[in-house]
Scaffold this motif. Structure first.
Motif, PDB file in Angstrom:
ATOM      1  N   ASN A  36       0.792  -1.228   0.000  1.00 36.95           N
ATOM      2  CA  ASN A  36       0.000   0.000   0.000  1.00 36.95           C
ATOM      3  C   ASN A  36       0.827   1.283   0.000  1.00 36.95           C
ATOM      4  OD1 ASN A  36      -2.513  -1.310  -0.020  1.00 36.95           O
ATOM      5  ND2 ASN A  36      -2.322  -1.700   2.160  1.00 36.95           N
ATOM      6  N   GLY A  37       2.155   1.157  -0.041  1.00 37.21           N
ATOM      7  CA  GLY A  37       2.949   2.376  -0.103  1.00 37.21           C
ATOM      8  C   GLY A  37       4.292   2.269   0.578  1.00 37.21           C
ATOM      9  N   LEU A  38       4.948   3.417   0.676  1.00 37.78           N
ATOM     10  CA  LEU A  38       6.317   3.475   1.182  1.00 37.78           C
ATOM     11  C   LEU A  38       6.586   4.832   1.816  1.00 37.78           C
ATOM     12  CD1 LEU A  38       9.283   2.293   1.207  1.00 37.78           C
ATOM     13  CD2 LEU A  38       9.581   3.436  -1.002  1.00 37.78           C
ATOM     14  N   VAL A  39       7.296   4.813   2.945  1.00 38.94           N
ATOM     15  CA  VAL A  39       7.835   6.034   3.532  1.00 38.94           C
ATOM     16  C   VAL A  39       9.339   6.025   3.307  1.00 38.94           C
ATOM     17  CG1 VAL A  39       8.268   7.341   5.655  1.00 38.94           C
ATOM     18  CG2 VAL A  39       6.042   6.229   5.299  1.00 38.94           C
ATOM     19  N   GLY A 125       6.022  10.299   1.869  1.00 36.85           N
ATOM     20  CA  GLY A 125       5.070   9.183   1.923  1.00 36.85           C
ATOM     21  C   GLY A 125       4.414   8.962   0.580  1.00 36.85           C
ATOM     22  N   PHE A 126       4.583   7.752   0.045  1.00 36.72           N
ATOM     23  CA  PHE A 126       4.075   7.405  -1.279  1.00 36.72           C
ATOM     24  C   PHE A 126       2.959   6.369  -1.188  1.00 36.72           C
ATOM     25  CE2 PHE A 126       8.436   8.777  -1.719  1.00 36.72           C
ATOM     26  CZ  PHE A 126       8.367   9.675  -2.773  1.00 36.72           C
ATOM     27  N   ASN A 127       2.012   6.445  -2.115  1.00 37.93           N
ATOM     28  CA  ASN A 127       0.963   5.430  -2.183  1.00 37.93           C
ATOM     29  C   ASN A 127       1.465   4.211  -2.956  1.00 37.93           C
ATOM     30  OD1 ASN A 127       0.737   6.092  -4.952  1.00 37.93           O
ATOM     31  ND2 ASN A 127      -1.160   7.251  -4.678  1.00 37.93           N
ATOM     32  N   LYS A 128       0.585   3.245  -3.193  1.00 34.33           N
ATOM     33  CA  LYS A 128       1.013   1.991  -3.845  1.00 34.33           C
ATOM     34  C   LYS A 128       1.491   2.208  -5.272  1.00 34.33           C
ATOM     35  CE  LYS A 128      -3.617   0.609  -5.279  1.00 34.33           C
ATOM     36  NZ  LYS A 128      -4.645  -0.395  -5.146  1.00 34.33           N
ATOM     37  N   ASP A 129       1.106   3.321  -5.893  1.00 33.76           N
ATOM     38  CA  ASP A 129       1.564   3.639  -7.248  1.00 33.76           C
ATOM     39  C   ASP A 129       2.842   4.470  -7.235  1.00 33.76           C
ATOM     40  OD1 ASP A 129      -0.647   2.317  -8.417  1.00 33.76           O
ATOM     41  OD2 ASP A 129      -1.892   4.099  -8.084  1.00 33.76           O
ATOM     42  N   MET A 130       3.398   4.676  -6.052  1.00 32.95           N
ATOM     43  CA  MET A 130       4.620   5.457  -5.820  1.00 32.95           C
ATOM     44  C   MET A 130       4.443   6.929  -6.193  1.00 32.95           C
ATOM     45  SD  MET A 130       6.794   3.562  -4.267  1.00 32.95           S
ATOM     46  CE  MET A 130       5.366   2.896  -3.402  1.00 32.95           C
ATOM     47  N   ASP A 131       3.213   7.435  -5.959  1.00 32.78           N
ATOM     48  CA  ASP A 131       2.906   8.853  -6.102  1.00 32.78           C
ATOM     49  C   ASP A 131       3.011   9.494  -4.723  1.00 32.78           C
ATOM     50  OD1 ASP A 131       2.232   8.582  -8.828  1.00 32.78           O
ATOM     51  OD2 ASP A 131       0.157   8.074  -8.321  1.00 32.78           O
ATOM     52  N   GLU A 156      -0.790   8.847  10.864  1.00 34.04           N
ATOM     53  CA  GLU A 156      -2.189   9.034  10.461  1.00 34.04           C
ATOM     54  C   GLU A 156      -2.304   9.280   8.963  1.00 34.04           C
ATOM     55  OE1 GLU A 156      -4.032  12.022  12.920  1.00 34.04           O
ATOM     56  OE2 GLU A 156      -3.523  10.948  14.762  1.00 34.04           O
ATOM     57  N   ALA A 157      -1.384  10.070   8.410  1.00 32.79           N
ATOM     58  CA  ALA A 157      -1.407  10.335   6.973  1.00 32.79           C
ATOM     59  C   ALA A 157      -1.196   9.054   6.178  1.00 32.79           C
ATOM     60  CB  ALA A 157      -0.347  11.370   6.617  1.00 32.79           C
ATOM     61  N   SER A 162      -2.860   4.362   2.896  1.00 35.33           N
ATOM     62  CA  SER A 162      -3.038   2.914   2.717  1.00 35.33           C
ATOM     63  C   SER A 162      -4.486   2.554   2.411  1.00 35.33           C
ATOM     64  CB  SER A 162      -2.556   2.151   3.953  1.00 35.33           C
ATOM     65  OG  SER A 162      -3.497   2.231   5.007  1.00 35.33           O
ATOM     66  N   GLN A 163      -5.410   3.341   2.932  1.00 38.06           N
ATOM     67  CA  GLN A 163      -6.835   3.034   2.777  1.00 38.06           C
ATOM     68  C   GLN A 163      -7.477   3.700   1.567  1.00 38.06           C
ATOM     69  OE1 GLN A 163      -8.093   4.277   6.693  1.00 38.06           O
ATOM     70  NE2 GLN A 163      -7.625   2.292   7.598  1.00 38.06           N
ATOM     71  N   THR A 164      -6.946   4.873   1.169  1.00 33.86           N
ATOM     72  CA  THR A 164      -7.599   5.642   0.104  1.00 33.86           C
ATOM     73  C   THR A 164      -6.693   5.932  -1.090  1.00 33.86           C
ATOM     74  OG1 THR A 164      -6.962   7.817   0.955  1.00 33.86           O
ATOM     75  CG2 THR A 164      -8.991   6.825   1.864  1.00 33.86           C
TER      76      THR A 164
END
Length: 183
Positions: A36-39, A125-131, A156-157, A162-164
């Motif tokens: 779901n993403g990456l920090v 902080g990146f979403n699953k698409d690395m945006d 929290e962010a 991860s959810q949206t």
């Protein structure tokens, strides 16, 4: 000298690189992403801002695993001018703080420059698409260890991401020691 990075440039793509880790392995940054993403956190060993929050960085990285968020830390400071940030000292720092994520060395500073990193700590902080969806602070603490009940901005962010797939519209910038660039 304290530095404050710019706010989130939503949608900016994560940059990949292969860097050596304090555990003796080399890592591709993007391979450390969770489903779901990456920090990507820029930190260093000697910064009083990092020292004040490292236990909470570790806590949040561990807690974000449950949400499918990966975590990596990178040190890019000039180690000739700041030997306390040397790779050997990074190994010691990782061990002393039981870092549960790879701590990578960006000796030539190319990755820090590609990300536009400004200070330590500086969180991306990146979403699953690395945006990019978050470019803000860990919490409201500064160089002092803050109270345990501080709002967990980064956590929290990234739960929201991860959810949206999207980060919060309003974000507070991180503050920390300026990255020590080579001259």
């Amino acid at each position: 000298m304290a530095a404050t990075p710019p706010l989130c440039d939503f949608g900016w793509k994560a940059v990949d690189a292969r860097l050596p880790g304090t555990d003796g392995r080399a890592y591709s940054i993007l391979d450390l992403s969770g489903p779901n993403g990456l920090v990507v956190a820029f930190i260093c060993n000697h910064c009083p801002y990092v020292k004040a929050v490292i236990a909470r960085i570790v806590r949040d990285a561990i807690d974000l695993e449950a949400y499918g968020i990966g975590f990596v830390a990178i040190s890019a400071n000039d180690v000739e001018a700041y030997p306390q940030d040397s790779f050997d000292n990074m190994k010691r720092f990782a061990s002393e703080n039981a870092l549960p994520f790879p701590y990578l060395f960006n000796e030539d500073q190319s990755v820090a420059k590609a990300y536009g990193a400004v200070c330590t700590p500086d969180f991306f902080g990146f979403n699953k698409d690395m945006d990019l969806q978050y470019r803000g602070r860990l919490d409201a603490s500064r160089k002092e260890i803050g109270p345990a009940d501080l709002r967990r901005d980064l956590y929290e962010a990234m739960v929201m991401v991860s959810q949206t797939g999207k980060g919060p519209a309003e974000q507070q910038p991180s503050i920390g020691c300026a990255i020590k660039w080579k001259t």
